[in-house]
Design an enzyme around this catalytic site. Structure first.
Site, mmCIF file in Angstrom:
data_model
loop_
_atom_site.group_PDB
_atom_site.id
_atom_site.type_symbol
_atom_site.label_atom_id
_atom_site.label_comp_id
_atom_site.label_asym_id
_atom_site.label_seq_id
_atom_site.Cartn_x
_atom_site.Cartn_y
_atom_site.Cartn_z
ATOM 1 N N ASN A 1 0.851 -1.196 0.000
ATOM 2 C CA ASN A 1 0.000 0.000 0.000
ATOM 3 C C ASN A 1 0.885 1.243 0.000
ATOM 4 O O ASN A 1 2.105 1.145 -0.003
ATOM 5 C CB ASN A 1 -0.980 -0.023 1.176
ATOM 6 C CG ASN A 1 -0.267 -0.091 2.503
ATOM 7 O OD1 ASN A 1 0.458 0.818 2.881
ATOM 8 N ND2 ASN A 1 -0.435 -1.207 3.210
ATOM 9 N N LYS B 1 -12.642 -2.239 18.240
ATOM 10 C CA LYS B 1 -11.252 -2.591 18.556
ATOM 11 C C LYS B 1 -10.871 -2.223 19.996
ATOM 12 O O LYS B 1 -9.714 -2.328 20.378
ATOM 13 C CB LYS B 1 -10.309 -1.932 17.549
ATOM 14 C CG LYS B 1 -10.628 -2.340 16.095
ATOM 15 C CD LYS B 1 -9.594 -1.856 15.106
ATOM 16 C CE LYS B 1 -10.014 -2.197 13.668
ATOM 17 N NZ LYS B 1 -8.939 -2.041 12.697
HETATM 18 N N1 CTP Z 1 -5.029 -2.754 11.502
HETATM 19 C C1 CTP Z 1 -4.397 -3.839 12.066
HETATM 20 N N2 CTP Z 1 -4.398 -5.049 11.430
HETATM 21 C C2 CTP Z 1 -5.029 -5.199 10.253
HETATM 22 C C3 CTP Z 1 -5.668 -4.102 9.661
HETATM 23 C C4 CTP Z 1 -5.651 -2.881 10.309
HETATM 24 O O1 CTP Z 1 -3.830 -3.710 13.158
HETATM 25 N N3 CTP Z 1 -4.993 -6.386 9.679
HETATM 26 C C5 CTP Z 1 -5.015 -1.490 12.231
HETATM 27 C C6 CTP Z 1 -4.201 -0.388 11.603
HETATM 28 O O2 CTP Z 1 -2.881 -0.415 12.119
HETATM 29 C C7 CTP Z 1 -4.924 0.875 12.045
HETATM 30 C C8 CTP Z 1 -6.342 0.427 12.189
HETATM 31 O O3 CTP Z 1 -6.313 -1.000 12.241
HETATM 32 O O4 CTP Z 1 -4.502 1.318 13.302
HETATM 33 C C9 CTP Z 1 -7.294 0.824 11.096
HETATM 34 O O5 CTP Z 1 -6.847 0.456 9.859
HETATM 35 P P1 CTP Z 1 -7.756 0.751 8.582
HETATM 36 O O6 CTP Z 1 -7.060 0.208 7.374
HETATM 37 O O7 CTP Z 1 -8.232 2.143 8.574
HETATM 38 O O8 CTP Z 1 -9.068 -0.049 8.886
HETATM 39 P P2 CTP Z 1 -9.496 -1.537 8.948
HETATM 40 O O9 CTP Z 1 -9.735 -1.843 10.387
HETATM 41 O O10 CTP Z 1 -8.569 -2.431 8.196
HETATM 42 O O11 CTP Z 1 -10.907 -1.420 8.240
HETATM 43 P P3 CTP Z 1 -11.302 -1.152 6.704
HETATM 44 O O12 CTP Z 1 -10.130 -1.591 5.880
HETATM 45 O O13 CTP Z 1 -12.506 -1.991 6.545
HETATM 46 O O14 CTP Z 1 -11.585 0.315 6.632
#
Ligand code: CTP
Length: 400
Positions: free
Chosen positions: A209, A340
């Site tokens: 990403n 979370k």
């Molecule tokens: N995060 C994590 N592990 C994952 C995905 C996300 O610990 N497998 C954590 C990221 O480090 C961040 C938070 O979750 O602090 C939010 O990440 P984000 O990408 O915004 O959201 P997601 O929870 O993955 O939700 P979505 O992709 O559905 O928006």
């Protein structure tokens, strides 16, 4: 730590004047506004144009200059400065400042300054050891100037000993300590994750990403600067590992999961700024996928949400997450905060310019469990790093 500060850099006439270019460059990169004053003899070593190009501001050399548009340049520089640093400082400038002389722009401006003043002596070892130079430095110290001791080593003239301009990093660390005396996070153990993960597809390709790691690194550096013991768990990035902390580099979400879960029980605060891949190919192919006619379908499986797992295992820790959103920011952020089990969520709408991945700035909203939302203006990520710790320190739970 110096982001948003106005720093006046005084450059005097020594061979180390060229190192001041590096200092100015690093100060600008860390987000400071830098104005350079050069003495006449500094101009014999480095051209003002070089400082102008790096600082992005006109270099000041003349007490009576009118080109700046300021009525009294020495007073304007003194008024604006949050800190002044003279690097390199010759024996001559030390003597003049110790006596209160004001016969050029630098000495005149310094006399008018009420901000912290750093002097970084650089001169030949015998000049440096000369009792009159030492006495002048002692006088300056007594008057409140901060003296950044020179390094010892082989000098440009061939002599050996103390007198080389202190390392630029050491000068900046000293500057940071003046603004943020280490203390308010002393003894705290902090885990920060940063950067994006990479999920291998085959020996050549991966799913990644756009995360640069800048926000997480800024948070880690800010915490270390405030005295915390920091463990930074980072996905691949171009950033240099910051000084003064343990940095563990990982590649995949699973590696990050294992590393973070091991460290988590021993920390007081965990901040998950990393952009973790939600999906991965079930196994990385051993051979490179060759192209064929038609399309290619990749099967993906879910990665564990690390932050959600930390929320489940939370005991004494304070847990902070990030959310990158492209729509319905507040509702999505509130849902993530609850699901979370977070104490604070930093939400950013990554569609806004000046926010999100790769940029030096960010525009975020801080979302709290009691429903409160604080909208912050566009900020340099380094300044935002400090602000987030300020907020964390307000909600900090007692260490158990
Ligand atoms: N995060 C994590 N592990 C994952 C995905 C996300 O610990 N497998 C954590 C990221 O480090 C961040 C938070 O979750 O602090 C939010 O990440 P984000 O990408 O915004 O959201 P997601 O929870 O993955 O939700 P979505 O992709 O559905 O928006």
């Amino acid at each position: 730590m110096l982001a948003g500060k106005c720093i006046v850099v005084g450059v005097t006439g020594g061979i180390a004047a060229h190192k001041a270019l590096d200092l100015v460059s690093k100060l600008v990169k860390s987000g400071a506004e830098v104005h350079v004053i050069m003495t006449a003899s500094a101009g014999m070593f480095v051209k003002p144009l070089a400082f102008e190009a790096i600082s992005g501001h006109k270099v000041h050399t003349d007490t009576f200059e009118s080109s700046s548009g300021w009525r009294f340049p020495h007073l304007e520089l003194a008024r604006r400065a949050d800190m002044a640093v003279i690097a390199p400082a010759t024996a001559n400038i030390a003597a003049k400042l110790a006596c209160g002389l004001a016969d050029d722009l630098l000495t005149t401006a310094v006399l008018a300054m009420v901000c912290p003043l750093l002097i970084c002596p650089a001169m030949n070892v015998y000049m440096y050891r000369n009792p009159v130079v030492q006495e002048n430095l002692r006088r300056l110290r007594r008057m409140g100037f901060i003296i950044v001791e020179p390094d010892a080593g082989r000098q440009a003239c061939g002599d050996e000993g103390p007198g080389r301009l202190a390392d630029v990093r050491a000068i900046m660390e000293q500057m940071g300590r003046v603004f943020y005396p280490p203390g308010d996070m002393n003894g705290m153990k902090v885990l920060v994750t940063a950067g994006g993960t990479r999920e291998p597809i085959d020996p050549v390709r991966y799913i990644g990403n756009r995360s640069s790691g800048k926000m997480g690194y800024a948070l880690a550096e800010a915490a270390a600067g405030r005295g915390a013991e920091v463990c930074l768990v980072s996905g691949p990035t171009w950033l240099e590992p910051p000084a003064g902390m343990q940095t563990i580099m990982v590649e995949t979400a699973q590696e990050m999961y294992r590393t973070v879960l091991e460290i988590y029980p021993g920390v007081d605060v965990a901040v998950k700024a990393a952009a973790v891949s939600d999906y991965r190919p079930p196994t990385a192919r051993e051979q490179k996928i060759k192209k064929k006619e038609g399309g290619l379908t990749l099967e993906l499986e879910r990665n564990t949400d690390i932050l959600e797992q930390l929320g489940r295992e939370k005991r004494h820790q304070l847990l902070v997450g990030f959310a990158a959103e492209t729509e319905d920011l507040i509702n999505n952020a509130r849902e993530k905060l609850t699901r979370k089990n977070l104490d604070l969520l930093v939400a950013n709408d990554i569609t806004q310019s000046g926010a999100g991945f790769g940029t030096d700035t960010n525009i975020v909203k801080l979302v709290y469990p009691d429903g409160r939302v604080e909208s912050l203006p566009m900020m340099d990520k380094l300044v935002l790093g400090e602000k987030i710790w300020d907020e964390i320190m307000k909600i900090k739970k007692p260490v158990t």
